[in-house]
Structures are given as C-alpha cells and as structure tokens.
Design a protein around this motif. Structure first.
Motif, PDB file in Angstrom:
ATOM      1  N   LEU A 178       0.967  -1.265  -0.083  1.00 22.17           N
ATOM      2  CA  LEU A 178      -0.316   0.039  -0.074  1.00 22.17           C
ATOM      3  C   LEU A 178       0.951   1.238   0.022  1.00 22.17           C
ATOM      4  CD1 LEU A 178      -2.835   1.195   0.227  1.00 22.17           C
ATOM      5  CD2 LEU A 178      -2.842   1.037   2.692  1.00 22.17           C
ATOM      6  N   GLY A 179       1.987   1.069   0.745  1.00 24.87           N
ATOM      7  CA  GLY A 179       2.678   2.558   0.736  1.00 24.87           C
ATOM      8  C   GLY A 179       2.733   3.136   1.869  1.00 24.87           C
ATOM      9  N   VAL A 180       2.334   2.491   3.056  1.00 29.68           N
ATOM     10  CA  VAL A 180       2.732   3.176   4.509  1.00 29.68           C
ATOM     11  C   VAL A 180       3.913   2.825   4.838  1.00 29.68           C
ATOM     12  CG1 VAL A 180       0.028   2.951   4.689  1.00 29.68           C
ATOM     13  CG2 VAL A 180       1.655   1.197   5.477  1.00 29.68           C
ATOM     14  N   THR A 181       4.516   3.542   5.563  1.00 27.51           N
ATOM     15  CA  THR A 181       5.870   3.279   6.354  1.00 27.51           C
ATOM     16  C   THR A 181       6.011   3.111   7.722  1.00 27.51           C
ATOM     17  OG1 THR A 181       6.597   5.410   6.266  1.00 27.51           O
ATOM     18  CG2 THR A 181       7.022   4.493   4.450  1.00 27.51           C
ATOM     19  N   ASP A 448     -20.337   9.838   1.863  1.00 28.29           N
ATOM     20  CA  ASP A 448     -21.064   8.806   1.038  1.00 28.29           C
ATOM     21  C   ASP A 448     -20.359   8.111   0.029  1.00 28.29           C
ATOM     22  OD1 ASP A 448     -23.299   7.304   0.790  1.00 28.29           O
ATOM     23  OD2 ASP A 448     -24.269   8.526  -0.876  1.00 28.29           O
ATOM     24  N   LYS A 449     -19.124   7.714   0.443  1.00 22.81           N
ATOM     25  CA  LYS A 449     -18.145   6.723  -0.331  1.00 22.81           C
ATOM     26  C   LYS A 449     -17.939   7.339  -1.808  1.00 22.81           C
ATOM     27  CE  LYS A 449     -17.326   1.760   0.088  1.00 22.81           C
ATOM     28  NZ  LYS A 449     -18.327   0.445   0.010  1.00 22.81           N
ATOM     29  N   ASN A 450     -17.593   8.558  -1.672  1.00 15.87           N
ATOM     30  CA  ASN A 450     -17.382   9.456  -2.942  1.00 15.87           C
ATOM     31  C   ASN A 450     -15.894   9.233  -3.207  1.00 15.87           C
ATOM     32  OD1 ASN A 450     -16.647  11.774  -4.568  1.00 15.87           O
ATOM     33  ND2 ASN A 450     -18.921  12.244  -4.666  1.00 15.87           N
ATOM     34  N   LEU A 451     -15.844   8.720  -4.392  1.00 15.44           N
ATOM     35  CA  LEU A 451     -14.347   8.465  -4.863  1.00 15.44           C
ATOM     36  C   LEU A 451     -13.535   9.852  -5.123  1.00 15.44           C
ATOM     37  CD1 LEU A 451     -11.893   6.514  -5.545  1.00 15.44           C
ATOM     38  CD2 LEU A 451     -12.755   6.526  -7.852  1.00 15.44           C
ATOM     39  N   SER A 452     -14.113  10.833  -5.504  1.00 15.30           N
ATOM     40  CA  SER A 452     -13.766  11.925  -6.060  1.00 15.30           C
ATOM     41  C   SER A 452     -13.264  12.895  -4.522  1.00 15.30           C
ATOM     42  CB  SER A 452     -14.725  12.788  -6.892  1.00 15.30           C
ATOM     43  OG  SER A 452     -14.929  12.321  -8.041  1.00 15.30           O
ATOM     44  N   ALA A 453     -13.996  12.969  -3.751  1.00 13.11           N
ATOM     45  CA  ALA A 453     -13.653  13.303  -2.490  1.00 13.11           C
ATOM     46  C   ALA A 453     -12.425  12.800  -1.896  1.00 13.11           C
ATOM     47  CB  ALA A 453     -15.099  13.643  -1.323  1.00 13.11           C
ATOM     48  N   TYR A 454     -12.804  11.600  -1.991  1.00 17.30           N
ATOM     49  CA  TYR A 454     -11.413  10.640  -1.103  1.00 17.30           C
ATOM     50  C   TYR A 454      -9.984  11.028  -1.818  1.00 17.30           C
ATOM     51  CZ  TYR A 454      -8.357   6.949   0.168  1.00 17.30           C
ATOM     52  OH  TYR A 454      -7.329   6.064   0.706  1.00 17.30           O
ATOM     53  N   LEU A 456      -9.452  13.569  -3.479  1.00 18.05           N
ATOM     54  CA  LEU A 456      -9.146  15.136  -3.107  1.00 18.05           C
ATOM     55  C   LEU A 456      -8.589  15.099  -1.562  1.00 18.05           C
ATOM     56  CD1 LEU A 456     -12.010  17.169  -4.437  1.00 18.05           C
ATOM     57  CD2 LEU A 456      -9.808  17.342  -5.256  1.00 18.05           C
ATOM     58  N   GLY A 457      -9.047  14.540  -0.818  1.00 17.15           N
ATOM     59  CA  GLY A 457      -8.587  14.537   0.622  1.00 17.15           C
ATOM     60  C   GLY A 457      -7.288  13.763   0.896  1.00 17.15           C
ATOM     61  N   LEU A 458      -7.062  12.633   0.169  1.00 14.34           N
ATOM     62  CA  LEU A 458      -5.904  11.850   0.477  1.00 14.34           C
ATOM     63  C   LEU A 458      -4.672  12.762  -0.278  1.00 14.34           C
ATOM     64  CD1 LEU A 458      -4.280   9.128   1.271  1.00 14.34           C
ATOM     65  CD2 LEU A 458      -4.585   8.535  -1.224  1.00 14.34           C
ATOM     66  N   THR A 459      -5.093  13.267  -1.574  1.00 10.80           N
ATOM     67  CA  THR A 459      -4.034  13.925  -2.173  1.00 10.80           C
ATOM     68  C   THR A 459      -3.624  15.258  -1.203  1.00 10.80           C
ATOM     69  OG1 THR A 459      -4.817  13.311  -4.323  1.00 10.80           O
ATOM     70  CG2 THR A 459      -3.372  15.466  -3.987  1.00 10.80           C
ATOM     71  N   LEU A 460      -4.499  15.867  -0.509  1.00 10.31           N
ATOM     72  CA  LEU A 460      -4.095  16.866   0.388  1.00 10.31           C
ATOM     73  C   LEU A 460      -3.264  16.699   1.490  1.00 10.31           C
ATOM     74  CD1 LEU A 460      -4.509  20.028   1.464  1.00 10.31           C
ATOM     75  CD2 LEU A 460      -6.633  18.991   2.417  1.00 10.31           C
ATOM     76  N   PHE A 518      -8.054   1.643  -3.770  1.00 12.35           N
ATOM     77  CA  PHE A 518      -6.926   0.846  -3.186  1.00 12.35           C
ATOM     78  C   PHE A 518      -5.712   1.463  -4.173  1.00 12.35           C
ATOM     79  CE2 PHE A 518      -3.471  -2.213  -3.219  1.00 12.35           C
ATOM     80  CZ  PHE A 518      -3.102  -2.292  -1.973  1.00 12.35           C
ATOM     81  N   ASP A 519      -5.894   1.285  -5.446  1.00 13.66           N
ATOM     82  CA  ASP A 519      -5.129   1.436  -6.397  1.00 13.66           C
ATOM     83  C   ASP A 519      -4.434   2.869  -6.517  1.00 13.66           C
ATOM     84  OD1 ASP A 519      -4.887  -1.161  -7.264  1.00 13.66           O
ATOM     85  OD2 ASP A 519      -6.235  -0.774  -9.078  1.00 13.66           O
ATOM     86  N   PHE A 520      -5.514   3.999  -6.274  1.00 18.34           N
ATOM     87  CA  PHE A 520      -5.127   5.335  -6.118  1.00 18.34           C
ATOM     88  C   PHE A 520      -4.246   5.696  -5.085  1.00 18.34           C
ATOM     89  CE2 PHE A 520      -5.881   9.695  -4.598  1.00 18.34           C
ATOM     90  CZ  PHE A 520      -5.603  10.382  -5.764  1.00 18.34           C
TER      91      PHE A 520
END
Length: 615
Positions: A178-181, A448-454, A456-460, A518-520
């Motif tokens: 996944l890429g966590v350290t 509501d499991k919105n992939l676009s919001a996720y 944006l949030g993860l990128t931030l 997951f892939d994102f």
C-alpha cells in the motif's frame, strides 16, 4: 551423624522460610533495566503483602539513592544509581531486624547497538492507524483468555472480535504494498474491563501485552518484522489515566496516586483552562484532575512516584520493543508540568525520537501551545518538549470542504486558511495530518463513499506539510456511521477472519470500487516515498480561485505542483499567475504517469486532484 542430620533439617526449614517470604513478592517493576541508559537512576517498585516490613539494600557496590515507603505497606520503591555499572545481575537483599530473609535478583541488560540513536517517524513517513481487535485475527486460540473477563463476541459492536498481533504481522506485506511506512496501533496493553475492553485505553497492567492480542514477545516481534521492511512501529501510550481494573488502582500505593475529589468526578473536558489567564480554580481542577470517564481513574502526575513510574514504563517499552515513536492519548488533560517532565525525559533518552500528542482542540493557537518550543507557550514560561501535535483544525476543515462551493471562507478555502496559521507552530512539518481516526466520523461515510472526495482528501494530506496518517480501511472505501456508536467506525477489515466471505487484503478479493480506492492510494503513497520535496520542501500556496487550490512543494531542483479542483465542473487555470514557482513547461502527472504540457493554461477535470512532478 546427628549433627549432620540437624544441619540438613535446619537448611530445609530455612529454605521453606525463605521461599514463603519470597512468595510475598508478587511484582517487581520495571522487571529489568539496561546498563548505559541516560536515565541511569532507576526506581524499582517491589509489591507484596506487607513488603514494607523489610529493609532493602543491594549486595553489590551500587549506590542506593532512596527508599520510599508509602501508607500502603504492600509497596517499597527503591532507587539505585546504575551509571558506570556493567550489565549483569544485581541482588536486592530484604532484611528484618538486620537479618537477611531473602534475596531478589534484578537484571541490568546490555543495550542493543545504537539503541540511543533510534530515528523516530518523520514527514517522510505515512502512518497507518489500526485497531488490532478489528484488523485481523491471526491466532484464534487467544480470542478469549482465562482470567480476563471480556470474552469473544463478534455479534456486539463493542465486544471483542479477536484481532491480534499475529493478524497484523500476517498482513505486513499488504501494508508495505500500500505504501505506508509506519503503524500506529491503538493500545495493546492489558485491559481487563468487563466490557468494551477492545478499546484498550483503560489498562489494567502497563508492563504486559493483553494476552488476547498476544505476548510481549509477539509485540517485540512485530517491531522486528516491520524493521525488516524499513517500516516503523508507534505505540499508543496513555499517561492521563489507567483502568479501574488496574491492579495498582485496586490496591493504591497512596491515596494521592490518583486524583480524588474524594473518589470520582468527571472531567469537564475544557482543555482551554490549561492556558486561560482568567480561569477559575475549580474549572481548571475539573479539567486536569477530573476522570475521563468513571472506568478510567485519573493519574496524579504531581506525585513524584507516579510521574517516575510513567517515565520508566515508557522508556522500558521503547527500549524493550525497539519502538520508533509514541502517540500519547489525551495529552492536554495531564498535569502540565508533569507531562512536560515526562516528555523531556524520553526525548533526553532518545534525542531523534518522535512523540505526537493528542490535543483535540479547534484553534491553531491553542494547539500550537503544546508543541515543543512554542512561542505561545513561552508567554506563560511553559514548554512541553513535545515534538508533534495532531492537526485537528485541518481535520475539522476536511469534514466539510469537499462538499462546499467556493466562497470567502468556504470550500477549498478552508484548506488555505488552515495553513495560513502555520506561523503559530514551531515546526509545521512535524504536525500529524489526517482525514479521520478511530474517534471521529469516517471520511468515506461523510462523503457517502465518494471516490472524488477521497482522492482530493488523500492528495491533500499526502502532499501538504506534516506527517500523513491513514485510518485502516479508508484505502478500500470503508465507511461507518458514528451516530450509531463507535463500533460503526471500528468495523472488521474484510478478510481478517478466516470465515470472511470476502478478502480485501487480496487484489483478487476486492470489489471493483475497493480496487479503485486501493490503487489510487497505493499510487500516491508509493510515489510519496521518494519525493524529498514533499517530505521537507517549502510549501508555497496560492489563494484559491473558483474553488481551485494550487500549491507547490519545493526543495532545490525538486518541485511538485498540486492542483485540487473542488468544483463540479472542469476548470481552466491561467498559469501566468504561478510564474514565480512554475519555471518549466513540462511535468509528469504522477497518477497517470502521463506528460503534461504547462504553457499558458491548464484544464483540470471536475472534482479532481493533480500531482505534477515538474521537470
């Protein structure tokens, strides 16, 4: 012949007497220590029925610096100086009326090589927060344990579900992919509450891993397995309180070992009283001395014995388990001076270590007060020595910003406004940034499991300053409605139990939607590992326009441009505005690996992030 027989009879009687007296000694804490520690004066606690009837000395030529007996005769606290004492066995001698009754061996171990130079987690890491009881059940044999009241019951959202340390170890390859350290696990120490014990913040023995999770050796092995993968282990440590079932709470060394009113009074949770110049004494007392909940007696760090016990216990776990950092629960509820002394003692022992404190406040100045060398704290001549705090104001913002339109203070402007206040922090790069944790609403439930919001949030959180923290299951879109109880935000990870119908730890077992989440996540986090600009580079942000936020991370020639389009429509940016930071016309989109031409304009799709490695 008769004299020989008499000698052996006396010897047998002596052995029986010595064994019976030794049996009085029920606990010794810390159970051992190490030679060559910065904290060389160690206070050993001996516990047993009427153990204070004995005088205690050390057989070897080791300085005894103090012996403390409390009003409870079942305790003796003996301090010894171990500076320049070689590793080996020390013998504590227990005497009555000058006569030796028994001897207790105590070991000073050799320190592991470079133990004092351990490197803590940093902004180059990504932390994965998990609840062990809900992550994976690797050893069903320890699901329920004799002597511990709370038994396995997966039908209850607040019951024990059986996850354990073995389950974590079994899935380290998944986390590495996944890429966590680094892993932050919620507490693993024994919690013998009759219910809700999976939470493990009401601990009953702080030198013992809860047997339903495994053993002390298992915990040490978890750190070892992580280190083989260049990953780190962070312990969730509780200084503010223990559980009502803690063996010392049941037989208090002294009345003031815990804060009493007398007995229980609830905290008012008003952490602002810690620095409010106009506070009332009663409000301050109820914040600091009040109990978090009735089952969690509040420890009195103003008592030197308590404070030293907590310091030694934390150092013991760091040294024993080879830890890489701590997260401290309810940090700002502690006695201010006591918790600063505790923190400084650990940082003096391990100068490159990292500790993040939970300071759940909603104002940057109030949070910044608690970070090491804060100028705000200095106004009151106060320094916590705490390297890191949690960025709860950013968390507050991400709960709303991705569902809002643009405006003076709404939408993506909330992110910009949060970072404007970084001047308050001594070290913004060492803040913990997160979308959610085990106490908050699930991000994917809010949106509501919105992939676009996720995305944006993860990128931030992955590209701004600070140390990003991911909560288990977010990477596959897990959700849970906190209004239905904490169990809803702490559900089992699918595939962590042998009979699970689905296994999201496996690529083949993920649904189409889980795979996209997951892939994102994997793409962003694994890229982040090598981005020095994101780790420690300068953050330059531009005021959002039309609900689009643009910022740059720069470290020498390494430069990253981040664009967050929070609109429901595509947006075209005039790149001339960013000329001071955009000195190239070429970049690579790290998500798609495609080249991007950066001439006069850049069009960004609706509700889409871009992470552009500038060439």
């Amino acid at each position: 012949m008769r004299s020989t027989l008499r000698y052996f009879m006396l010897l047998a009687i002596s052995c029986v007497f010595n064994y019976g007296t030794y049996a009085q000694l029920e606990k010794v804490e810390p159970p051992f220590w190490w030679a060559g520690m910065e904290k060389s004066e160690i206070q050993v606690m001996f516990y047993g029925t009427n153990i204070a009837d004995f005088s205690v000395s050390v057989q070897e030529e080791i300085l005894v610096t103090g012996v403390v007996k409390t009003e409870n005769p079942n305790y003796i606290f003996v301090s010894i100086e171990t500076q320049n004492v070689a590793a080996g066995t020390i013998h504590f001698q227990f005497k009555k009326k000058g006569k030796l009754q028994f001897t207790r061996e105590y070991e000073l171990k050799e320190r592991a090589e470079n133990s004092a130079d351990r490197k803590g987690y940093t902004s180059s890491d990504v932390i994965y927060l998990l609840m062990p009881d809900r992550f994976a059940n690797g050893d069903p044999n320890n699901d329920s344990v004799k002597g511990l009241e709370d038994k396995l019951d997966r039908s209850k959202s607040g019951g024990r579900h059986g996850g354990d340390i073995t389950g974590i170890i079994d899935h380290l390859d998944y986390l590495e992919e996944l890429g966590v350290t680094a892993i932050w696990s919620t507490p693993l120490l024994e919690d013998n509450d009759p219910a809700y014990s999976y939470h493990t913040y009401a601990q009953s023995d702080v030198y013992k891993i809860d047997p339903r999770y495994g053993s002390n050796v298992d915990y040490k092995n978890l750190a070892s397995e992580l280190h083989k993968r260049d990953m780190k282990l962070i312990m969730d440590y509780v200084t503010n309180h223990w559980g009502a079932q803690h063996w010392m709470i049941k037989d208090l060394p002294s009345y003031n070992w815990i804060n009493q009113f007398p007995g229980y009074e609830q905290s008012n949770y008003r952490m602002e009283t810690q620095f409010d110049p106009h506070k009332s004494d009663s409000d301050f007392k109820y914040c600091v001395d009040g109990w978090f909940v009735k089952t969690m007696p509040d420890l009195n760090q103003k008592n030197p014995l308590v404070l030293n016990y907590l310091i030694q216990n934390a150092i013991w776990w760091i040294e024993y388990a080879d830890l890489d950092g701590l997260r401290v629960d309810t940090y700002s509820y502690n006695d201010k001076e006591g918790i600063a002394t505790w923190t400084k003692a650990i940082m003096d022992e391990y100068s490159d270590f990292n500790i993040v404190g939970e300071v759940w406040l909603h104002n940057q100045a109030q949070i910044a007060y608690w970070q090491k060398d804060s100028k705000i704290g200095a106004i009151q001549n106060y320094n916590t020595y705490l390297p890191s705090v949690m960025d709860f104001t950013l968390h507050n913002a991400v709960e709303h910003m991705f569902a809002e339109g643009g405006g003076w203070g709404s939408g993506i402007m909330k992110a910009y406004d949060n970072f404007v206040n970084d001047f308050l922090y001594p070290n913004p790069d060492n803040l913990l940034v997160f979308l959610e944790n085990h106490d908050t609403r699930r991000f994917n439930d809010i949106y509501d499991k919105n992939l676009s919001a996720y995305k944006l949030g993860l990128t931030l959180i992955a590209t701004t300053r600070g140390i990003p923290q991911l909560y288990y299951g977010s990477e596959i879109g897990m959700r849970g409605d906190k209004s239905k109880g904490d169990g809803a935000i702490r559900q089992e990870f699918p595939g962590g139990w042998e009979a699970d119908a689905q296994n999201a730890f496996s690529a083949s077992g993920r649904t189409v939607q889980q795979k996209v989440f997951f892939d994102f996540t994997k793409k962003v986090l694994n890229w982040r590992k090598s981005s020095k600009a994101v780790h420690t580079g300068e953050l330059t942000q531009y005021i959002p326009e039309n609900n689009v936020y643009v910022y740059f991370r720069s470290l020498g020639a390494d430069k990253v441009m981040v664009v967050l389009n929070n609109n429901e429509a595509d947006q075209t940016l005039d790149l001339a505005r960013f000329a001071a930071d955009l000195k190239t016309t070429n970049g690579t989109d790290i998500i798609t690996s495609q080249n991007i031409t950066l001439n006069k304009t850049l069009t960004v799709a609706a509700k889409t992030p871009l992470i552009i490695q500038l060439n």
